[in-house]
Design an enzyme around this catalytic site. Structure first.
Site, mmCIF file in Angstrom:
data_model
loop_
_atom_site.group_PDB
_atom_site.id
_atom_site.type_symbol
_atom_site.label_atom_id
_atom_site.label_comp_id
_atom_site.label_asym_id
_atom_site.label_seq_id
_atom_site.Cartn_x
_atom_site.Cartn_y
_atom_site.Cartn_z
ATOM 1 N N CYS A 51 -47.012 31.616 74.509
ATOM 2 C CA CYS A 51 -46.144 30.652 75.179
ATOM 3 C C CYS A 51 -44.853 30.415 74.380
ATOM 4 C CB CYS A 51 -46.873 29.351 75.457
ATOM 5 S SG CYS A 51 -47.715 28.684 74.038
ATOM 6 N N HIS A 100 -39.334 41.133 60.568
ATOM 7 C CA HIS A 100 -39.623 40.209 61.667
ATOM 8 C C HIS A 100 -41.112 40.229 62.021
ATOM 9 C CE1 HIS A 100 -38.687 37.817 65.224
ATOM 10 N NE2 HIS A 100 -39.536 38.586 65.890
ATOM 11 N N GLU A 115 -48.698 27.447 61.650
ATOM 12 C CA GLU A 115 -49.801 27.228 62.603
ATOM 13 C C GLU A 115 -50.627 28.517 62.692
ATOM 14 O OE1 GLU A 115 -50.194 28.578 65.736
ATOM 15 O OE2 GLU A 115 -48.322 29.680 66.003
ATOM 16 N N GLN A 117 -52.667 29.937 65.038
ATOM 17 C CA GLN A 117 -53.008 30.711 66.245
ATOM 18 C C GLN A 117 -52.287 32.051 66.325
ATOM 19 O OE1 GLN A 117 -52.394 27.468 66.528
ATOM 20 N NE2 GLN A 117 -54.120 26.538 67.600
ATOM 21 N N ALA A 191 -63.350 1.717 71.271
ATOM 22 C CA ALA A 191 -63.840 3.066 71.567
ATOM 23 C C ALA A 191 -62.965 3.772 72.591
ATOM 24 C CB ALA A 191 -65.293 2.997 72.023
ATOM 25 N N GLY A 192 -61.655 3.802 72.349
ATOM 26 C CA GLY A 192 -60.753 4.526 73.250
ATOM 27 C C GLY A 192 -60.780 6.013 72.956
#
Lengths: 427, 269
Positions: A51, A100, A115, A117, A191-192
């Site tokens: 993405c 690159h 990150e 992923q 408890a949200g």
């Protein structure tokens, strides 16, 4: 002469609207990959589609043509014209393409640097291209080394070490206080969804037992069940302060629920063991002055954001170290790939001379019908050793030159001198 | 005398200190490996220097305060190398090595002191007394470093603005364990060492406490450490309080050494 290049769009060059139009799911990608490879314009090709980026890694004689072909084909899926795409496309070739590729795999080019992923996504793209048999020796070597570089960056730098999300930042702070979270007791007040998520992260790190206090009792029971914890009547939470190490609050109450006095009363029995409040409620659920108490640490949502910001800065600093690792690896790759660059030339040069030799030997044997096997053998080995002697120095020289980075112009010259390109055209 | 070996070890420690501080700032693994190697090399040279001096003197190299302090530095480095592995605290050296270097440099400036003992001191027990006290003190060097690191990390966490040190220092829990462990390691040594010293003073001079500044200050330090330990056992003093006590106790030890070096007394020059 085939050349390595990468072309694509990423979060740095194209808005999300464009990126999502280019992104395609795996089945479609396989189809495109096969089509593009079948044209023969690419000798090797890998397409990476996530993405945040859509990139084509290719080896082609005419990179410009190959790049246009691939992106015209990718754009077709959702009617995106190449002319629209063109200004956002970047193209890098040779050394820049290698660099690159390594940066992408090591997550140095990611929107959130470090990150994890992206490495998996690159691996998937590589596996897909392998299953389509569009990976040749050059891309195989490039990607294999890119995976090694990513691993090196992960172990030699702390690029991905510090949390860049609020809930992980809270976990990390807890670890800076308690070391291991194994067996640390947690109280969740309110408890949200957010609170449950934060508690979940702690449970994943081995925190136990979990207490859940909530105004509506059934919800407390429900969340307690999900977290394998114990529900506590809402008014009785101060009692549990003696036993817990970490308190998460997220109630949505207009006034602070946890007051300094409550905590102070609970502290005596704790014998200076640290107590950590994670207050993700807005407005805040814990009086800020609680932080002044000995061995009590209280972070609200803004404090956590501040920690995240400083973690991001820390990542950027680590990124400089990672860039140095990448540079080193690029140099290594080029040193090795140099050989790769001249190998086809050497092979066709050999073939060329072998063809000539065989032709001439046959001609000579026609004029010598009475030659016995021994003589034939002598002529064969004589001609072979002449060819080998002639080839020896140029081959050694080509390898040397390619290692010093001048391989390209020399291979072109060899092609020209021996008419190697023409021979290929004739075939 | 073999000043060359001692100087070499000292140069090694100073170099390792600079490297350790560079590692604290830059956090490059290569720098840490260099620090570790240099520290170990300097320690080996230091060991050699002590052995050679012992052979030359024909007695343990613990006869004067400067000699004893050299042994404190030697043992502190040994403990540091051990603790860095045990607690995975790579930055410990950055806090201990400066102390070792200062210790080494300050004794290098001072006159070498007595090279032989007064007849009253010729007794096997004196060596046991000194060795135990010095081992205790070197454990307290680490105790102090742990306490300082704890206070720094706690301040970072309270201030909620993670600075460079926040990322480099280990968790409060680890630091608390380190301070407690070094306290329990050093205290028995110091206790026995002082006890033997006192007993032996009685046989030599006929009284437990003839006026001696070093003995007084070391007794003071012992009281501080005893208070920390009992506070922990009885009232659960840990964390910040234990860290403060580690700093106070070590200050008393520094005064002890200062008194021994600068004031006249039974212990030395």
């Amino acid at each position: 002469m085939a050349e390595l290049f990468v072309a694509g769009v990423s979060h740095k060059t194209a808005p999300i609207a464009v990126r999502e139009q280019l992104a395609v799911e795996e089945d479609k990608l396989r189809e495109i990959l096969l089509d593009v490879h079948a044209t023969g314009i690419f000798s090797e090709v890998i397409i990476l589609s996530t993405c945040n980026r859509v990139e084509v890694y290719g080896v082609a004689d005419v990179p410009g043509e190959a790049r246009a072909l691939a992106f015209r084909r990718l754009g077709q899926q959702r009617g995106l014209d190449l002319a629209v795409l063109e200004p956002m496309l970047y193209t890098k070739s040779g050394t820049d393409a290698v660099r690159h590729c390594f940066q992408v795999a090591a997550s140095l080019d990611s929107m959130i640097i470090g990150e994890p992923q992206i490495l998996g996504q690159v691996k998937e793209a590589f596996a897909l291209a392998q299953s389509c048999q569009s990976v040749g020796p050059l891309l195989h070597r490039l990607l294999s080394q890119a995976f090694a570089v990513a691993k090196k960056v992960r172990t030699e730098t702390e690029l991905a070490r510090h949390a860049v999300s609020v809930s992980y930042a809270a976990v990390e702070l807890a670890r800076k206080i308690f070391g291991s979270l194994e067996g640390k007791a947690v109280l969740l007040i309110g408890a949200g969804k957010m609170g449950e998520l934060a508690a979940r992260h702690l449970v994943d790190q081995g925190a136990f037992p979990i207490f859940v206090a909530n105004r509506t009792w059934p919800r407390a029971q429900e969340v307690a069940r999900v977290l394998a914890g114990t529900p506590v009547p809402f008014d009785e939470w101060p009692e549990t302060l003696k036993a817990v190490d970490i308190v998460i609050t997220s109630t949505g109450a207009p006034e602070p629920i946890v007051r300094k006095g409550d905590v102070e009363r609970g502290l005596h029995a704790r014998r200076s063991r640290p107590l950590f409040f994670i207050d993700i409620g807005v407005p805040r659920d814990v009086e800020p002055s609680v932080n002044e108490l000995e061995a009590v640490f209280c972070y609200d949502i803004d404090d956590l954001r501040q920690v995240v910001e400083s973690n991001v800065r820390e990542r950027l600093r680590e990124a400089q170290k990672a860039e140095a690792v990448v540079e080193r690896e690029v140099a290594k790759f080029l040193a090795r790939a140099g050989d790769l660059e001249v190998v086809p030339t050497i092979v066709s040069l050999r073939e060329r001379l072998e063809t000539i030799r065989r032709g001439e030997v046959e001609k000579a044997l026609v004029t010598l019908p009475s030659a016995d096997p021994q003589m034939r053998q002598a002529i064969e080995s004589l001609s072979q050793s002449i060819v080998n002697k002639i080839l020896h120095t140029p081959i050694v020289k080509l390898r040397e030159l390619s290692r010093s980075g001048h391989g390209r112009s020399w291979t072109e010259m060899v092609h020209e001198l021996f008419g190697l390109g023409r021979e290929r055209d004739e075939e | 005398m073999n000043p060359v070996l001692f100087d070499l070890a000292l140069v090694g420690y100073v170099g390792a200190t600079l490297l350790a501080l560079a590692h604290l700032i830059q956090r490059r693994d290569a720098v840490y490996r260099a620090t570790s190697l240099l520290t170990q090399a300097a320690w080996v040279v230091h060991t050699l220097a002590l052995v050679v001096r012992g052979v030359e003197l024909g007695r343990p190299p613990l006869g004067t305060l400067t000699e004893a302090m050299s042994v404190v530095g030697w043992a502190a480095v040994l403990f540091t190398l051990w603790a860095e592995r045990q607690y995975r605290v790579k930055v410990l050296g950055a806090f201990v090595l400066p102390l070792v270097s200062i210790l080494g440099l300050s004794t290098a400036w001072l006159p070498p002191g007595l090279t032989d003992l007064a007849p009253a001191l010729r007794n096997a027990w004196i060596w046991v007394h000194v060795i135990l006290a010095m081992l205790g003190i070197s454990a307290f060097v680490l105790n102090f470093a742990g306490g300082v690191m704890y206070l720094l990390q706690e301040r970072q966490l309270k201030a909620k603005r993670p600075g460079a040190l926040y990322y480099r220092l280990p968790s409060l829990e680890t630091l608390d364990r380190l301070t407690f462990r070094t306290l329990t390691l050093g205290f028995p040594f110091l206790t026995l060492g002082l006890f033997l010293g006192a007993l032996w003073a009685r046989t030599a001079w006929g009284s437990l406490f003839t006026f001696d500044p070093l003995a007084l200050f070391s007794f003071l330090a012992w009281l501080v450490y005893a208070a920390t330990l009992s506070g922990r056992a009885v009232a659960g003093w840990r964390g910040r309080r234990a860290a403060y006590f580690a700093v106070v106790g070590f200050s008393a030890l520094v005064l002890t050494l200062g008194a021994g070096l600068l004031l006249p007394g039974r212990h030395g020059s």
